[in-house]
Design a protein around this motif. Structure first.
Motif, PDB file in Angstrom:
ATOM      1  N   CYS A  40       3.677   3.879  -3.485  1.00  0.00           N
ATOM      2  CA  CYS A  40       3.394   5.008  -2.585  1.00  0.00           C
ATOM      3  C   CYS A  40       2.324   4.642  -1.557  1.00  0.00           C
ATOM      4  CB  CYS A  40       2.910   6.209  -3.402  1.00  0.00           C
ATOM      5  SG  CYS A  40       4.056   6.756  -4.687  1.00  0.00           S
ATOM      6  N   TRP A  41       2.228   5.478  -0.518  1.00  0.00           N
ATOM      7  CA  TRP A  41       1.102   5.483   0.436  1.00  0.00           C
ATOM      8  C   TRP A  41       1.016   4.284   1.366  1.00  0.00           C
ATOM      9  CZ3 TRP A  41      -1.606   7.071  -4.446  1.00  0.00           C
ATOM     10  CH2 TRP A  41      -1.848   8.448  -4.497  1.00  0.00           C
ATOM     11  N   GLU A  42       2.001   3.412   1.405  1.00  0.00           N
ATOM     12  CA  GLU A  42       1.858   2.199   2.218  1.00  0.00           C
ATOM     13  C   GLU A  42       1.624   2.516   3.681  1.00  0.00           C
ATOM     14  OE1 GLU A  42       3.032  -1.266   4.693  1.00  0.00           O
ATOM     15  OE2 GLU A  42       3.897   0.743   4.655  1.00  0.00           O
ATOM     16  N   GLU A  43       2.308   3.531   4.195  1.00  0.00           N
ATOM     17  CA  GLU A  43       2.223   3.829   5.632  1.00  0.00           C
ATOM     18  C   GLU A  43       0.853   4.361   6.050  1.00  0.00           C
ATOM     19  OE1 GLU A  43       4.240   2.849   7.701  1.00  0.00           O
ATOM     20  OE2 GLU A  43       6.250   2.752   6.850  1.00  0.00           O
ATOM     21  N   THR A  44       0.057   4.782   5.102  1.00  0.00           N
ATOM     22  CA  THR A  44      -1.294   5.275   5.427  1.00  0.00           C
ATOM     23  C   THR A  44      -2.374   4.364   4.852  1.00  0.00           C
ATOM     24  OG1 THR A  44      -1.110   6.796   3.534  1.00  0.00           O
ATOM     25  CG2 THR A  44      -0.655   7.682   5.717  1.00  0.00           C
ATOM     26  N   GLY A  45      -2.013   3.126   4.552  1.00  0.00           N
ATOM     27  CA  GLY A  45      -3.028   2.162   4.150  1.00  0.00           C
ATOM     28  C   GLY A  45      -3.008   1.738   2.702  1.00  0.00           C
ATOM     29  N   GLY A  46      -2.015   2.169   1.941  1.00  0.00           N
ATOM     30  CA  GLY A  46      -1.934   1.752   0.547  1.00  0.00           C
ATOM     31  C   GLY A  46      -2.637   2.703  -0.393  1.00  0.00           C
ATOM     32  N   GLY A  47      -2.700   2.310  -1.661  1.00  0.00           N
ATOM     33  CA  GLY A  47      -3.351   3.166  -2.640  1.00  0.00           C
ATOM     34  C   GLY A  47      -2.766   3.048  -4.021  1.00  0.00           C
ATOM     35  N   SER A  48      -1.509   2.631  -4.127  1.00  0.00           N
ATOM     36  CA  SER A  48      -0.899   2.547  -5.455  1.00  0.00           C
ATOM     37  C   SER A  48      -0.700   1.109  -5.928  1.00  0.00           C
ATOM     38  CB  SER A  48       0.451   3.269  -5.471  1.00  0.00           C
ATOM     39  OG  SER A  48       1.388   2.615  -4.634  1.00  0.00           O
ATOM     40  N   VAL A  49      -0.516   0.189  -5.008  1.00  0.00           N
ATOM     41  CA  VAL A  49      -0.220  -1.183  -5.400  1.00  0.00           C
ATOM     42  C   VAL A  49      -1.380  -1.806  -6.175  1.00  0.00           C
ATOM     43  CG1 VAL A  49       0.141  -3.533  -4.497  1.00  0.00           C
ATOM     44  CG2 VAL A  49       1.511  -1.637  -3.651  1.00  0.00           C
ATOM     45  N   GLY A  50      -2.604  -1.403  -5.860  1.00  0.00           N
ATOM     46  CA  GLY A  50      -3.754  -1.946  -6.576  1.00  0.00           C
ATOM     47  C   GLY A  50      -3.675  -1.718  -8.076  1.00  0.00           C
ATOM     48  N   TYR A  51      -3.415  -0.474  -8.474  1.00  0.00           N
ATOM     49  CA  TYR A  51      -3.367  -0.217  -9.926  1.00  0.00           C
ATOM     50  C   TYR A  51      -2.053  -0.684 -10.546  1.00  0.00           C
ATOM     51  CZ  TYR A  51      -0.996   4.330  -8.942  1.00  0.00           C
ATOM     52  OH  TYR A  51      -0.141   5.333  -8.529  1.00  0.00           O
ATOM     53  N   LEU A  52      -0.962  -0.694  -9.773  1.00  0.00           N
ATOM     54  CA  LEU A  52       0.286  -1.263 -10.288  1.00  0.00           C
ATOM     55  C   LEU A  52       0.129  -2.761 -10.536  1.00  0.00           C
ATOM     56  CD1 LEU A  52       2.996   0.473  -8.055  1.00  0.00           C
ATOM     57  CD2 LEU A  52       2.342   1.063 -10.399  1.00  0.00           C
ATOM     58  N   ALA A  53      -0.512  -3.447  -9.590  1.00  0.00           N
ATOM     59  CA  ALA A  53      -0.727  -4.885  -9.729  1.00  0.00           C
ATOM     60  C   ALA A  53      -1.588  -5.194 -10.956  1.00  0.00           C
ATOM     61  CB  ALA A  53      -1.387  -5.432  -8.468  1.00  0.00           C
ATOM     62  N   LYS A  54      -2.615  -4.383 -11.180  1.00  0.00           N
ATOM     63  CA  LYS A  54      -3.491  -4.573 -12.342  1.00  0.00           C
ATOM     64  C   LYS A  54      -2.703  -4.395 -13.636  1.00  0.00           C
ATOM     65  CE  LYS A  54      -7.934  -2.912 -14.232  1.00  0.00           C
ATOM     66  NZ  LYS A  54      -7.489  -2.488 -15.576  1.00  0.00           N
TER      67      LYS A  54
ATOM     68  N   GLY B 226       0.677  -5.241   8.659  1.00  0.00           N
ATOM     69  CA  GLY B 226       0.282  -5.330   7.263  1.00  0.00           C
ATOM     70  C   GLY B 226       1.324  -4.682   6.374  1.00  0.00           C
ATOM     71  N   SER B 227       1.126  -4.804   5.082  1.00  0.00           N
ATOM     72  CA  SER B 227       2.104  -4.314   4.113  1.00  0.00           C
ATOM     73  C   SER B 227       1.398  -4.110   2.786  1.00  0.00           C
ATOM     74  CB  SER B 227       3.238  -5.330   3.955  1.00  0.00           C
ATOM     75  OG  SER B 227       2.738  -6.519   3.337  1.00  0.00           O
ATOM     76  N   ASP B 228       2.187  -3.893   1.747  1.00  0.00           N
ATOM     77  CA  ASP B 228       1.613  -3.800   0.407  1.00  0.00           C
ATOM     78  C   ASP B 228       0.921  -5.094  -0.002  1.00  0.00           C
ATOM     79  OD1 ASP B 228       2.196  -1.162  -0.328  1.00  0.00           O
ATOM     80  OD2 ASP B 228       4.268  -1.667  -0.839  1.00  0.00           O
ATOM     81  N   GLY B 229       1.220  -6.178   0.705  1.00  0.00           N
ATOM     82  CA  GLY B 229       0.534  -7.442   0.421  1.00  0.00           C
ATOM     83  C   GLY B 229      -0.969  -7.360   0.593  1.00  0.00           C
ATOM     84  N   LYS B 230      -1.446  -6.416   1.420  1.00  0.00           N
ATOM     85  CA  LYS B 230      -2.897  -6.293   1.643  1.00  0.00           C
ATOM     86  C   LYS B 230      -3.647  -5.981   0.353  1.00  0.00           C
ATOM     87  CE  LYS B 230      -3.551  -5.187   6.506  1.00  0.00           C
ATOM     88  NZ  LYS B 230      -4.164  -4.269   7.477  1.00  0.00           N
ATOM     89  N   GLU B 231      -3.103  -5.070  -0.437  1.00  0.00           N
ATOM     90  CA  GLU B 231      -3.798  -4.699  -1.669  1.00  0.00           C
ATOM     91  C   GLU B 231      -3.800  -5.836  -2.682  1.00  0.00           C
ATOM     92  OE1 GLU B 231      -3.694  -0.568  -3.183  1.00  0.00           O
ATOM     93  OE2 GLU B 231      -2.024  -0.345  -1.783  1.00  0.00           O
TER      94      GLU B 231
END
Length: 304
Positions: free
Chosen positions: A172-186, A253-258
């Motif tokens: 979620c939230w990629e278009e506004t700067g991310g927010g979910s990939v960080g905890y999914l990645a963890k 940028g993309s989800d790769g940023k997180e």
């Protein structure tokens, strides 16, 4: 392309992806019996509106964001952008508030530098409005709003049909700067030890990346992923003779940023079909690039 058409019509601007998540969950539960392997489906508490599909013994994860750009009603007739949509007077926007369904017209006040809507009544503040879907398919192309990133989601679902080992993460939230990939990645790293990621998203047609000439493999946008990992992907694409183009940009940028900024040693690469008329109701993608995208993801999920 019927599934892609359905995806493009779902109301899921950044921060309100729940309808997309529910659609995907239903689709997976309905289709998984036909797939080569059944995934473990993870969602709910701890995942907010995200969805994980875990197949076998994963080595690589595909991240595909579910959200879209759009607009939010402020006060009176004012609109605020969600992400970076193209805003041209006359665009048709749709949504819904407690008083019913909405189909209104975007207005642009050049003097006041404001966006407004034209509608028969005042829309409740906080209501999200998105582009009305006009899905157009020809022999060679697909055109619609929100191919970014419903096409990335669609591609991941095609990969899921034959995937035996791997993870597909719908975020979620990629278009506004991310927010979910960080905890999914963890979670993915701590649970499965996976540190390889592919970002299934849509890029731009530019002077160096052309429609119809293959999927784009990005060496860089505003960030630079680890070169040896990207070179391995390019080599695998060459060996499999899958049409591809090398993308080199200075922004975006993309989800790769997180993944890049996080504390986990992720290797990541953005791989996606190029589109024209970005972030407008008329996003346009060539079918050759769509099929090359699916073929490359299937190949990489086997080989990486």
């Amino acid at each position: 392309m019927e599934l892609l058409h359905q995806l493009c019509q779902i109301h899921a601007p950044s921060g309100n992806e729940v309808k997309m998540k529910e659609f995907l969950l239903h689709h997976v539960q309905e289709q998984q019996a036909r797939w080569k392997a059944r995934p473990q489906i993870l969602h709910g508490k701890g995942f907010q509106d995200c969805l994980l599909l875990v197949f076998g013994e994963p080595r690589t994860v595909i991240f595909a964001h579910m959200d879209s750009i759009g607009f939010m009603v402020r006060y009176g007739k004012q609109l605020i952008k969600i992400g970076g949509p193209v805003a041209e007077a006359g665009y048709t926007l749709v949504g819904e508030d407690s008083q019913g369904k909405i189909e209104c017209t975007l207005e642009v006040d050049e003097e006041e530098h404001e966006l407004r809507y034209h509608f028969e009544r005042e829309i409740e503040r906080g209501t999200e409005l998105v582009f009305k879907c006009d899905f157009r398919e020809t022999e060679d192309t697909v055109q619609s709003c929100y191919l970014d990133n419903r096409l990335g989601v669609w591609s991941a679902l095609q990969v899921a049909q034959t995937l035996e080992n791997g993870i597909i993460a719908f975020g979620c939230w990629e278009e506004t700067g991310g927010g979910s990939v960080g905890y999914l990645a963890k979670y993915i790293y701590e649970t499965y030890g996976v540190t390889q990621a592919l970002v299934s998203d849509i890029t731009w047609v530019t002077e160096g990346v052309r429609a119809g000439e293959g999927v784009a493999i990005s060496l860089r946008d505003s960030l630079i992923p680890r070169r040896s990992f990207v070179q391995k992907i390019i080599q695998l694409a060459r060996e499999a003779n899958i049409p591809h183009q090398i993308e080199v940009e200075s922004s975006g940028g993309s989800d790769g940023k997180e993944l890049h900024y996080g504390p986990i040693p992720w290797d990541w690469c953005f791989i996606g079909a190029p589109e024209d008329h970005v972030h407008s109701p008329d996003e346009l993608v060539h079918k050759k690039d769509i099929y090359a995208m699916v073929d490359l993801y299937k190949h990489l999920m086997q080989k990486l």
